[in-house]
Motif scaffolding. Structure first.
Motif, PDB file in Angstrom:
ATOM      1  N   GLY A 135       0.291  25.805  14.978  1.00 50.79           N
ATOM      2  CA  GLY A 135      -0.442  24.844  15.878  1.00 50.79           C
ATOM      3  C   GLY A 135      -0.071  24.542  17.247  1.00 50.79           C
ATOM      4  N   VAL A 136       1.084  24.229  17.367  1.00 48.13           N
ATOM      5  CA  VAL A 136       2.039  23.971  18.455  1.00 48.13           C
ATOM      6  C   VAL A 136       1.613  25.186  19.716  1.00 48.13           C
ATOM      7  CG1 VAL A 136       4.162  23.314  19.572  1.00 48.13           C
ATOM      8  CG2 VAL A 136       3.239  22.032  17.711  1.00 48.13           C
ATOM      9  N   ILE A 137       1.815  26.374  19.194  1.00 51.98           N
ATOM     10  CA  ILE A 137       1.906  27.625  19.878  1.00 51.98           C
ATOM     11  C   ILE A 137       0.632  27.875  20.576  1.00 51.98           C
ATOM     12  CG2 ILE A 137       2.258  30.072  19.857  1.00 51.98           C
ATOM     13  CD1 ILE A 137       4.772  29.357  18.029  1.00 51.98           C
ATOM     14  N   SER A 138      -0.407  27.888  19.414  1.00 52.73           N
ATOM     15  CA  SER A 138      -1.755  28.276  19.850  1.00 52.73           C
ATOM     16  C   SER A 138      -2.427  27.257  20.704  1.00 52.73           C
ATOM     17  CB  SER A 138      -2.574  28.368  18.646  1.00 52.73           C
ATOM     18  OG  SER A 138      -2.593  27.304  17.934  1.00 52.73           O
ATOM     19  N   ALA A 139      -1.930  25.780  20.464  1.00 58.27           N
ATOM     20  CA  ALA A 139      -2.690  24.888  21.316  1.00 58.27           C
ATOM     21  C   ALA A 139      -2.186  24.943  22.737  1.00 58.27           C
ATOM     22  CB  ALA A 139      -2.181  23.363  20.542  1.00 58.27           C
ATOM     23  N   THR A 140      -0.927  25.189  22.835  1.00 56.80           N
ATOM     24  CA  THR A 140      -0.262  25.191  24.318  1.00 56.80           C
ATOM     25  C   THR A 140      -1.018  26.354  25.003  1.00 56.80           C
ATOM     26  OG1 THR A 140       1.861  24.172  23.533  1.00 56.80           O
ATOM     27  CG2 THR A 140       1.633  25.334  25.566  1.00 56.80           C
ATOM     28  N   LEU A 141      -0.947  27.564  24.424  1.00 62.52           N
ATOM     29  CA  LEU A 141      -1.475  28.718  25.035  1.00 62.52           C
ATOM     30  C   LEU A 141      -2.846  28.665  25.354  1.00 62.52           C
ATOM     31  CD1 LEU A 141       0.584  31.337  23.309  1.00 62.52           C
ATOM     32  CD2 LEU A 141       1.046  30.454  25.498  1.00 62.52           C
ATOM     33  N   THR A 142      -3.781  27.967  24.433  1.00 57.19           N
ATOM     34  CA  THR A 142      -5.157  28.001  24.822  1.00 57.19           C
ATOM     35  C   THR A 142      -5.685  26.697  25.562  1.00 57.19           C
ATOM     36  OG1 THR A 142      -5.509  26.838  22.448  1.00 57.19           O
ATOM     37  CG2 THR A 142      -5.502  29.468  22.839  1.00 57.19           C
ATOM     38  N   ALA A 183      -1.010  19.705  21.707  1.00 55.25           N
ATOM     39  CA  ALA A 183       0.095  20.365  20.955  1.00 55.25           C
ATOM     40  C   ALA A 183       0.485  19.643  19.916  1.00 55.25           C
ATOM     41  CB  ALA A 183       1.394  20.814  21.797  1.00 55.25           C
ATOM     42  N   ALA A 184       0.694  18.257  20.179  1.00 53.28           N
ATOM     43  CA  ALA A 184       0.993  17.436  19.116  1.00 53.28           C
ATOM     44  C   ALA A 184      -0.136  16.900  17.909  1.00 53.28           C
ATOM     45  CB  ALA A 184       1.273  15.727  19.735  1.00 53.28           C
ATOM     46  N   TRP A 185      -1.406  17.086  18.523  1.00 47.88           N
ATOM     47  CA  TRP A 185      -2.539  17.052  17.468  1.00 47.88           C
ATOM     48  C   TRP A 185      -2.483  18.213  16.658  1.00 47.88           C
ATOM     49  CZ3 TRP A 185      -7.323  19.770  18.221  1.00 47.88           C
ATOM     50  CH2 TRP A 185      -8.279  19.219  17.433  1.00 47.88           C
ATOM     51  N   MET A 186      -2.323  19.452  17.193  1.00 49.52           N
ATOM     52  CA  MET A 186      -2.420  20.766  16.357  1.00 49.52           C
ATOM     53  C   MET A 186      -1.083  20.889  15.512  1.00 49.52           C
ATOM     54  SD  MET A 186      -5.508  22.420  17.125  1.00 49.52           S
ATOM     55  CE  MET A 186      -5.169  23.971  17.158  1.00 49.52           C
ATOM     56  N   GLY A 187      -0.224  20.408  15.997  1.00 47.40           N
ATOM     57  CA  GLY A 187       1.272  20.495  15.442  1.00 47.40           C
ATOM     58  C   GLY A 187       1.071  19.649  14.111  1.00 47.40           C
ATOM     59  N   LEU A 188       0.632  18.551  14.260  1.00 47.16           N
ATOM     60  CA  LEU A 188       0.678  17.711  13.249  1.00 47.16           C
ATOM     61  C   LEU A 188      -0.507  17.948  12.263  1.00 47.16           C
ATOM     62  CD1 LEU A 188       1.253  14.087  14.902  1.00 47.16           C
ATOM     63  CD2 LEU A 188       2.724  15.242  13.216  1.00 47.16           C
ATOM     64  N   GLY A 189      -1.672  18.237  12.905  1.00 48.25           N
ATOM     65  CA  GLY A 189      -2.716  18.844  12.217  1.00 48.25           C
ATOM     66  C   GLY A 189      -2.489  20.112  11.263  1.00 48.25           C
ATOM     67  N   GLY A 190      -1.678  21.039  11.903  1.00 50.08           N
ATOM     68  CA  GLY A 190      -1.441  22.019  11.018  1.00 50.08           C
ATOM     69  C   GLY A 190      -0.373  21.862   9.967  1.00 50.08           C
ATOM     70  N   PHE A 191       0.388  21.135  10.193  1.00 42.09           N
ATOM     71  CA  PHE A 191       1.262  20.592   8.909  1.00 42.09           C
ATOM     72  C   PHE A 191       0.441  19.759   8.022  1.00 42.09           C
ATOM     73  CE2 PHE A 191       4.419  17.830   6.855  1.00 42.09           C
ATOM     74  CZ  PHE A 191       5.416  18.781   6.702  1.00 42.09           C
ATOM     75  N   VAL A 192      -0.135  18.853   8.270  1.00 41.94           N
ATOM     76  CA  VAL A 192      -1.142  18.092   7.462  1.00 41.94           C
ATOM     77  C   VAL A 192      -2.141  19.032   6.855  1.00 41.94           C
ATOM     78  CG1 VAL A 192      -2.596  16.070   7.044  1.00 41.94           C
ATOM     79  CG2 VAL A 192      -0.627  15.836   8.635  1.00 41.94           C
ATOM     80  N   PHE A 193      -2.799  19.759   7.256  1.00 44.34           N
ATOM     81  CA  PHE A 193      -4.109  20.545   6.691  1.00 44.34           C
ATOM     82  C   PHE A 193      -3.386  21.583   5.804  1.00 44.34           C
ATOM     83  CE2 PHE A 193      -6.550  24.186   6.488  1.00 44.34           C
ATOM     84  CZ  PHE A 193      -7.987  23.499   6.148  1.00 44.34           C
ATOM     85  N   LEU A 194      -2.510  22.572   6.244  1.00 39.21           N
ATOM     86  CA  LEU A 194      -1.916  23.471   5.562  1.00 39.21           C
ATOM     87  C   LEU A 194      -1.057  22.912   4.371  1.00 39.21           C
ATOM     88  CD1 LEU A 194      -0.865  26.541   7.489  1.00 39.21           C
ATOM     89  CD2 LEU A 194      -2.465  26.453   5.903  1.00 39.21           C
ATOM     90  N   GLY A 195      -0.366  21.719   4.428  1.00 41.08           N
ATOM     91  CA  GLY A 195       0.324  21.132   3.317  1.00 41.08           C
ATOM     92  C   GLY A 195      -0.655  20.534   2.220  1.00 41.08           C
ATOM     93  N   THR A 196      -1.642  19.800   2.863  1.00 40.04           N
ATOM     94  CA  THR A 196      -2.394  19.418   1.978  1.00 40.04           C
ATOM     95  C   THR A 196      -3.507  20.402   1.127  1.00 40.04           C
ATOM     96  OG1 THR A 196      -2.778  17.310   3.389  1.00 40.04           O
ATOM     97  CG2 THR A 196      -4.623  17.620   2.015  1.00 40.04           C
ATOM     98  N   PHE A 197      -3.914  21.162   1.861  1.00 42.15           N
ATOM     99  CA  PHE A 197      -4.394  22.480   1.426  1.00 42.15           C
ATOM    100  C   PHE A 197      -3.850  23.009   0.035  1.00 42.15           C
ATOM    101  CE2 PHE A 197      -5.901  26.880   0.958  1.00 42.15           C
ATOM    102  CZ  PHE A 197      -7.202  26.882   0.755  1.00 42.15           C
ATOM    103  N   GLU A 198      -2.445  23.541   0.494  1.00 33.10           N
ATOM    104  CA  GLU A 198      -1.697  24.063  -0.631  1.00 33.10           C
ATOM    105  C   GLU A 198      -1.695  23.211  -1.840  1.00 33.10           C
ATOM    106  OE1 GLU A 198      -0.894  27.270  -0.737  1.00 33.10           O
ATOM    107  OE2 GLU A 198      -1.828  27.422   1.207  1.00 33.10           O
ATOM    108  N   LEU A 199      -1.379  21.650  -1.605  1.00 32.50           N
ATOM    109  CA  LEU A 199      -1.214  21.041  -2.837  1.00 32.50           C
ATOM    110  C   LEU A 199      -2.609  20.713  -3.551  1.00 32.50           C
ATOM    111  CD1 LEU A 199       1.003  17.970  -1.227  1.00 32.50           C
ATOM    112  CD2 LEU A 199       1.444  19.470  -3.003  1.00 32.50           C
ATOM    113  N   ALA A 200      -3.759  20.696  -2.728  1.00 35.41           N
ATOM    114  CA  ALA A 200      -5.085  20.475  -3.446  1.00 35.41           C
ATOM    115  C   ALA A 200      -5.528  21.638  -4.123  1.00 35.41           C
ATOM    116  CB  ALA A 200      -6.309  20.086  -2.315  1.00 35.41           C
TER     117      ALA A 200
END
Length: 189
Positions: free
Chosen positions: A29-36, A90-107
């Motif tokens: 998320g951080v990498i893609s957010a910064t580049l785009t 980058a903060a939004w996408m980094g946190l978002g990627g962490f929360v989304f993928l973590g929550t997705f895998e748990l759910a």
């Protein structure tokens, strides 16, 4: 791809623990957010564009509007202007990627376990993980896990997205509202 590469290199096969999947999501998320960010900036500027600005020069085509925005950003802020809001994004996408993928895998894990238990009770035959290969989760499980993960991201991270949009606004961060009412727009008016 990052998630699969780490899963294979650590001997996890195709699956990672939720926290590792979340970390991969954060890095990506951080990498893609910064580049785009330049593309996001143009999209945001075009979405926030006032009708009076469009009529001022009589730019009729979408490519003309994009070119006008590119010129405006470069004239007012130089090359670095194309990265306005990059740190917030980058903060939004980094946190978002962490929360989304973590929550997705748990759910997904919880919902798959519930579905398996329900099937087992219906068939009255215990399901043994060692006797059958891992199956992909059903469409319903994946959809539900994605819905849960999306809500887990969008609601708490809404203020960061609002601040990013204000940082990218033509009138600047303070002119677009600064830190005021960062939750506005989350609910219908």
């Amino acid at each position: 791809q990052l998630k699969l590469a780490i899963a294979r290199s650590t001997g996890c096969g195709q699956e990672l623990p939720a926290w590792q999947a979340a970390t991969c999501g954060s890095i990506a998320g951080v990498i893609s957010a910064t580049l785009t960010t330049p593309f996001d900036l143009l999209k945001t500027r075009l979405n926030l564009r006032e009708p009076s600005l469009a009529g001022r020069r009589r730019v009729e085509t979408s490519s003309g509007l994009i070119a006008e925005e590119i010129r405006s950003i470069y004239e007012h802020r130089g090359f670095l202007g194309f990265f306005s809001g990059a740190s917030l994004r980058a903060a939004w996408m980094g946190l978002g990627g962490f929360v989304f993928l973590g929550t997705f895998e748990l759910a997904k894990g919880q919902l798959s376990a519930q579905a398996s238990a329900k099937r087992a009770s219906i068939e009255e035959a215990p399901i043994s993980k060692s006797k059958r290969p891992e199956l992909e989760p059903s469409l319903g499980v994946s959809f539900s896990a994605g819905l849960i993960a999306g809500m887990a991201v969008d609601i708490p991270l809404h203020p960061l997205d609002t601040l990013k949009t204000r940082a990218q606004a033509r009138e600047g961060f303070v002119g677009a509202g600064g830190f005021k009412k960062v939750w506005s727009g989350l609910t219908p008016v």
